[in-house]
Design a protein around this motif. Structure first.
Motif, PDB file in Angstrom:
ATOM      1  N   LEU A   5       0.959  -1.296  -0.057  1.00 55.92           N
ATOM      2  CA  LEU A   5      -0.033  -0.082  -0.038  1.00 55.92           C
ATOM      3  C   LEU A   5       0.883   1.364  -0.038  1.00 55.92           C
ATOM      4  CD1 LEU A   5      -2.865   1.287   0.200  1.00 55.92           C
ATOM      5  CD2 LEU A   5      -2.785   0.971   2.605  1.00 55.92           C
ATOM      6  N   PHE A   6       2.082   1.421   0.908  1.00 58.31           N
ATOM      7  CA  PHE A   6       2.875   2.224   0.717  1.00 58.31           C
ATOM      8  C   PHE A   6       3.465   2.668  -0.436  1.00 58.31           C
ATOM      9  CE2 PHE A   6       7.463   3.807   1.440  1.00 58.31           C
ATOM     10  CZ  PHE A   6       7.183   5.129   1.857  1.00 58.31           C
ATOM     11  N   ALA A   7       3.739   1.615  -1.020  1.00 57.63           N
ATOM     12  CA  ALA A   7       4.685   1.617  -2.428  1.00 57.63           C
ATOM     13  C   ALA A   7       3.659   1.965  -3.525  1.00 57.63           C
ATOM     14  CB  ALA A   7       5.285   0.345  -2.725  1.00 57.63           C
ATOM     15  N   ALA A   8       2.363   1.642  -3.416  1.00 51.32           N
ATOM     16  CA  ALA A   8       1.413   1.973  -4.402  1.00 51.32           C
ATOM     17  C   ALA A   8       1.112   3.490  -4.404  1.00 51.32           C
ATOM     18  CB  ALA A   8      -0.097   1.247  -4.223  1.00 51.32           C
ATOM     19  N   CYS A   9       1.095   4.147  -2.982  1.00 50.37           N
ATOM     20  CA  CYS A   9       0.888   5.447  -2.905  1.00 50.37           C
ATOM     21  C   CYS A   9       1.762   6.366  -3.494  1.00 50.37           C
ATOM     22  CB  CYS A   9       0.767   5.918  -1.331  1.00 50.37           C
ATOM     23  SG  CYS A   9      -0.737   5.346  -0.502  1.00 50.37           S
ATOM     24  N   LEU A  10       3.327   5.759  -3.150  1.00 51.56           N
ATOM     25  CA  LEU A  10       4.300   6.488  -3.896  1.00 51.56           C
ATOM     26  C   LEU A  10       4.239   6.472  -5.487  1.00 51.56           C
ATOM     27  CD1 LEU A  10       7.496   5.728  -1.548  1.00 51.56           C
ATOM     28  CD2 LEU A  10       5.652   7.569  -1.573  1.00 51.56           C
ATOM     29  N   VAL A  11       3.902   5.422  -6.012  1.00 51.31           N
ATOM     30  CA  VAL A  11       3.678   5.186  -7.550  1.00 51.31           C
ATOM     31  C   VAL A  11       2.606   6.392  -7.725  1.00 51.31           C
ATOM     32  CG1 VAL A  11       2.685   3.998  -9.349  1.00 51.31           C
ATOM     33  CG2 VAL A  11       4.307   2.866  -7.749  1.00 51.31           C
ATOM     34  N   LEU A  12       1.522   6.559  -7.049  1.00 49.08           N
ATOM     35  CA  LEU A  12       0.676   7.375  -7.510  1.00 49.08           C
ATOM     36  C   LEU A  12       1.206   8.978  -7.493  1.00 49.08           C
ATOM     37  CD1 LEU A  12      -2.905   5.771  -5.960  1.00 49.08           C
ATOM     38  CD2 LEU A  12      -2.179   5.809  -8.299  1.00 49.08           C
ATOM     39  N   LEU A  13       1.721   9.287  -6.476  1.00 50.74           N
ATOM     40  CA  LEU A  13       2.308  10.535  -6.221  1.00 50.74           C
ATOM     41  C   LEU A  13       3.377  10.849  -7.242  1.00 50.74           C
ATOM     42  CD1 LEU A  13       2.538  10.610  -2.278  1.00 50.74           C
ATOM     43  CD2 LEU A  13       1.066  11.896  -3.774  1.00 50.74           C
ATOM     44  N   ALA A  14       4.242  10.042  -7.686  1.00 50.65           N
ATOM     45  CA  ALA A  14       5.022  10.026  -8.713  1.00 50.65           C
ATOM     46  C   ALA A  14       4.484  10.251  -9.995  1.00 50.65           C
ATOM     47  CB  ALA A  14       6.044   9.000  -8.717  1.00 50.65           C
ATOM     48  N   ALA A  15       3.425   9.302 -10.364  1.00 53.32           N
ATOM     49  CA  ALA A  15       2.720   9.326 -11.505  1.00 53.32           C
ATOM     50  C   ALA A  15       1.864  10.707 -11.925  1.00 53.32           C
ATOM     51  CB  ALA A  15       1.715   8.181 -11.885  1.00 53.32           C
ATOM     52  N   LEU A  16       1.511  11.405 -10.847  1.00 53.26           N
ATOM     53  CA  LEU A  16       0.812  12.542 -11.255  1.00 53.26           C
ATOM     54  C   LEU A  16       1.617  13.625 -11.864  1.00 53.26           C
ATOM     55  CD1 LEU A  16      -1.569  14.366 -10.840  1.00 53.26           C
ATOM     56  CD2 LEU A  16      -0.862  15.120  -8.504  1.00 53.26           C
ATOM     57  N   PRO A  17       3.061  14.009 -11.338  1.00 52.63           N
ATOM     58  CA  PRO A  17       3.465  14.986 -12.219  1.00 52.63           C
ATOM     59  C   PRO A  17       4.128  14.396 -13.716  1.00 52.63           C
ATOM     60  CG  PRO A  17       4.612  14.362 -10.371  1.00 52.63           C
ATOM     61  CD  PRO A  17       3.315  13.670 -10.197  1.00 52.63           C
ATOM     62  N   ALA A  18       4.259  13.242 -13.632  1.00 46.91           N
ATOM     63  CA  ALA A  18       4.837  12.534 -14.752  1.00 46.91           C
ATOM     64  C   ALA A  18       3.633  12.820 -15.869  1.00 46.91           C
ATOM     65  CB  ALA A  18       5.275  11.191 -14.636  1.00 46.91           C
ATOM     66  N   TRP A  19       2.603  12.283 -15.435  1.00 46.42           N
ATOM     67  CA  TRP A  19       1.386  12.257 -16.423  1.00 46.42           C
ATOM     68  C   TRP A  19       1.086  13.736 -17.097  1.00 46.42           C
ATOM     69  CZ3 TRP A  19      -4.046  13.875 -15.003  1.00 46.42           C
ATOM     70  CH2 TRP A  19      -4.806  13.564 -15.969  1.00 46.42           C
ATOM     71  N   LEU A  20       0.741  14.510 -16.109  1.00 46.76           N
ATOM     72  CA  LEU A  20       0.655  15.978 -16.456  1.00 46.76           C
ATOM     73  C   LEU A  20       1.576  16.687 -17.333  1.00 46.76           C
ATOM     74  CD1 LEU A  20      -1.103  17.659 -13.161  1.00 46.76           C
ATOM     75  CD2 LEU A  20      -1.888  17.259 -15.328  1.00 46.76           C
ATOM     76  N   THR A  21       2.875  16.352 -16.749  1.00 45.34           N
ATOM     77  CA  THR A  21       3.960  16.894 -17.826  1.00 45.34           C
ATOM     78  C   THR A  21       3.825  16.513 -19.147  1.00 45.34           C
ATOM     79  OG1 THR A  21       5.424  17.164 -15.795  1.00 45.34           O
ATOM     80  CG2 THR A  21       6.445  17.230 -17.963  1.00 45.34           C
ATOM     81  N   PHE A  22       3.460  15.130 -19.402  1.00 44.78           N
ATOM     82  CA  PHE A  22       3.324  14.553 -20.691  1.00 44.78           C
ATOM     83  C   PHE A  22       2.211  15.220 -21.247  1.00 44.78           C
ATOM     84  CE2 PHE A  22       1.813  11.262 -23.614  1.00 44.78           C
ATOM     85  CZ  PHE A  22       3.013  10.774 -24.026  1.00 44.78           C
ATOM     86  N   ARG A  23       1.045  15.545 -20.650  1.00 44.46           N
ATOM     87  CA  ARG A  23      -0.035  16.273 -21.161  1.00 44.46           C
ATOM     88  C   ARG A  23       0.367  17.420 -21.623  1.00 44.46           C
ATOM     89  NH1 ARG A  23      -5.478  16.157 -18.048  1.00 44.46           N
ATOM     90  NH2 ARG A  23      -5.735  17.586 -19.909  1.00 44.46           N
ATOM     91  N   ASN A  24       1.035  18.389 -20.646  1.00 48.20           N
ATOM     92  CA  ASN A  24       1.080  19.859 -20.707  1.00 48.20           C
ATOM     93  C   ASN A  24       2.169  20.069 -21.532  1.00 48.20           C
ATOM     94  OD1 ASN A  24      -0.768  20.685 -18.790  1.00 48.20           O
ATOM     95  ND2 ASN A  24       0.813  20.488 -17.274  1.00 48.20           N
ATOM     96  N   LEU A  25       3.377  19.340 -21.883  1.00 49.47           N
ATOM     97  CA  LEU A  25       4.567  19.766 -23.012  1.00 49.47           C
ATOM     98  C   LEU A  25       3.932  20.174 -24.243  1.00 49.47           C
ATOM     99  CD1 LEU A  25       7.517  17.853 -21.733  1.00 49.47           C
ATOM    100  CD2 LEU A  25       7.193  20.396 -21.497  1.00 49.47           C
ATOM    101  N   PRO A  26       3.000  19.360 -24.858  1.00 54.48           N
ATOM    102  CA  PRO A  26       2.289  19.611 -26.200  1.00 54.48           C
ATOM    103  C   PRO A  26       1.789  20.905 -26.180  1.00 54.48           C
ATOM    104  CG  PRO A  26       1.921  17.353 -25.747  1.00 54.48           C
ATOM    105  CD  PRO A  26       2.404  18.114 -24.425  1.00 54.48           C
ATOM    106  N   LEU A  27       1.324  21.401 -25.039  1.00 58.71           N
ATOM    107  CA  LEU A  27       0.456  22.765 -25.060  1.00 58.71           C
ATOM    108  C   LEU A  27       1.418  23.734 -24.611  1.00 58.71           C
ATOM    109  CD1 LEU A  27      -2.776  21.226 -22.657  1.00 58.71           C
ATOM    110  CD2 LEU A  27      -2.467  21.341 -25.235  1.00 58.71           C
ATOM    111  N   PHE A  28       2.477  23.547 -24.126  1.00 56.38           N
ATOM    112  CA  PHE A  28       3.491  24.659 -23.613  1.00 56.38           C
ATOM    113  C   PHE A  28       4.343  24.682 -24.904  1.00 56.38           C
ATOM    114  CE2 PHE A  28       7.083  26.124 -21.085  1.00 56.38           C
ATOM    115  CZ  PHE A  28       6.346  27.107 -20.529  1.00 56.38           C
TER     116      PHE A  28
END
Length: 376
Positions: A5-28
């Motif tokens: 559960l702890f490791a899964a939470c860290l995956v989610l916290l690390a995935a959030l900026p990775a996902w948003l950066t991937f989405r945002n770069l084509p818009l920036f």
């Protein structure tokens, strides 16, 4: 089970900026190339200057070389202790497009930069207002491309993020954090779809505004005590119902924000309480940043050494890889130093340390960090 559960939470916290950066770069994206036009828009270029003798002449020269626009250049000397005023006065005597203004005495409750910018705007004559820090160097087509972007949209305030020149190791480590936080935690598509103040963001080094909308929103007068116009000015526009936007200005503007490691820390402390280092945001952002960028790489060797469940170890390995991804994607797109990418966990830890330092200083009632010789 708890380790998974702890490791899964860290995956989610690390995935959030990775996902948003991937989405945002084509818009920036960089601004569209300059197209020749029969009509040159009129732009008032406004530079607040305090102790800028070392670079103000180059800043003026770059602005005067602009093409595709009709400009006036207003420089306000904000009680400089060096030769800033005399250098600007000399350029004004050589080119009628340049005007030197002297800042009135700073009233109580005002920040120096916001005070200078407000008076510059009142003295400006043209349809568009371009606020530029004195250490920003503009390309010849920069102003025209910014205006074209603004004219082709329903946006009232456009902020460009210049190329950040970094030389010391702490600059390379911390200056790119502005892009990491912007692209990793602000959904640009949502920001462009509404005028909610919470989505307001920008870079105080480079702002282009429609003149009437600027005054209708209150402009810099509405953020008179702020030291963080990069956040506060877009939010003031949005609070008045106007749209704001950001753009990649890497190819049209460059700046070296801080000239030393000590100045980096002082600069981040100066703006911290109006950014993350406050009661509302310090806790959530500590969880988001530490959990997504620091804890994965610290936890992985501990998990391996103590024989954690293989699923937990695999999840921590994934979280560690994801924690480096946003900074790597941004470095690839913007040409930033790879030292900061490799040391991303350290960068986030130091950044958070500065935020908590500023937070505790404020709680203890310490005087605001001095900047350019004054505390306002």
């Amino acid at each position: 089970m708890l380790t998974i559960l702890f490791a899964a939470c860290l995956v989610l916290l690390a995935a959030l900026p990775a996902w948003l950066t991937f989405r945002n770069l084509p818009l920036f994206q960089p601004l569209a190339p300059l197209l020749e036009s029969d009509r040159a828009p009129a732009v008032s270029v406004l530079i607040p200057a305090r102790n800028e003798a070392a670079g103000i002449e180059e800043a003026i020269t770059r602005v005067l070389e602009s093409r595709g626009v009709r400009i006036e250049l207003l420089v306000m000397d904000d009680h400089s202790a060096d030769q800033t005023a005399s250098l600007v006065a000399q350029r004004a005597s050589e080119d009628s497009r340049v005007r030197l203004l002297l800042a009135p005495e700073l009233p109580a409750g005002w920040n120096g930069k916001q005070h200078a910018c407000w008076h510059l705007a009142q003295a400006a004559q043209f349809e568009f207002l371009l606020f530029v820090d004195a250490d920003v160097r503009l390309a010849t087509d920069a102003i025209a491309r910014l205006v074209a972007r603004l004219q082709g949209s329903d946006v009232s305030l456009l902020s460009g993020f210049p190329h950040q020149e970094t030389e010391t190791w702490l600059e390379k480590l911390l200056i790119p954090m502005m892009h990491f936080v912007l692209l990793g935690y602000l959904p640009l598509d949502q920001m462009r779809a509404n005028t909610q103040p919470g989505f307001g963001a920008g870079c105080g080094q480079l702002f282009l505004a429609r003149r009437q909308d600027y005054f209708d929103s209150g402009g810099h007068r509405g953020i008179q005590s702020s030291r963080h116009d990069g956040l506060k000015l877009p939010r003031a526009f949005r609070a008045a119902g106007f749209k704001t936007d950001v753009c990649n200005a890497e190819d049209i503007a460059r700046v070296r924000m801080y000239a030393s490691a000590a100045a980096v820390v002082q600069g981040l402390l100066k703006n911290a309480t109006e950014g993350i280092a406050n009661d509302r945001l310090i806790g959530p952002f500590t969880v988001l940043l530490a959990g997504g960028s620091v804890l994965p790489i610290l936890s992985l060797p501990h998990a391996i050494q103590h024989g954690w469940n293989s699923i937990a170890v695999a999840l921590l390995a994934l979280a560690t890889l994801l924690s480096f991804l946003p900074r790597a994607l941004i470095a690839l797109r913007l040409g930033q130093s790879w030292l900061g990418v490799v040391l991303q966990p350290l960068a986030v830890a130091v950044f958070l340390g500065i935020q908590w330092w500023a937070f505790l200083r404020a709680k203890l009632g310490r005087e605001a960090v001095a900047w350019r010789g004054r505390n306002a």
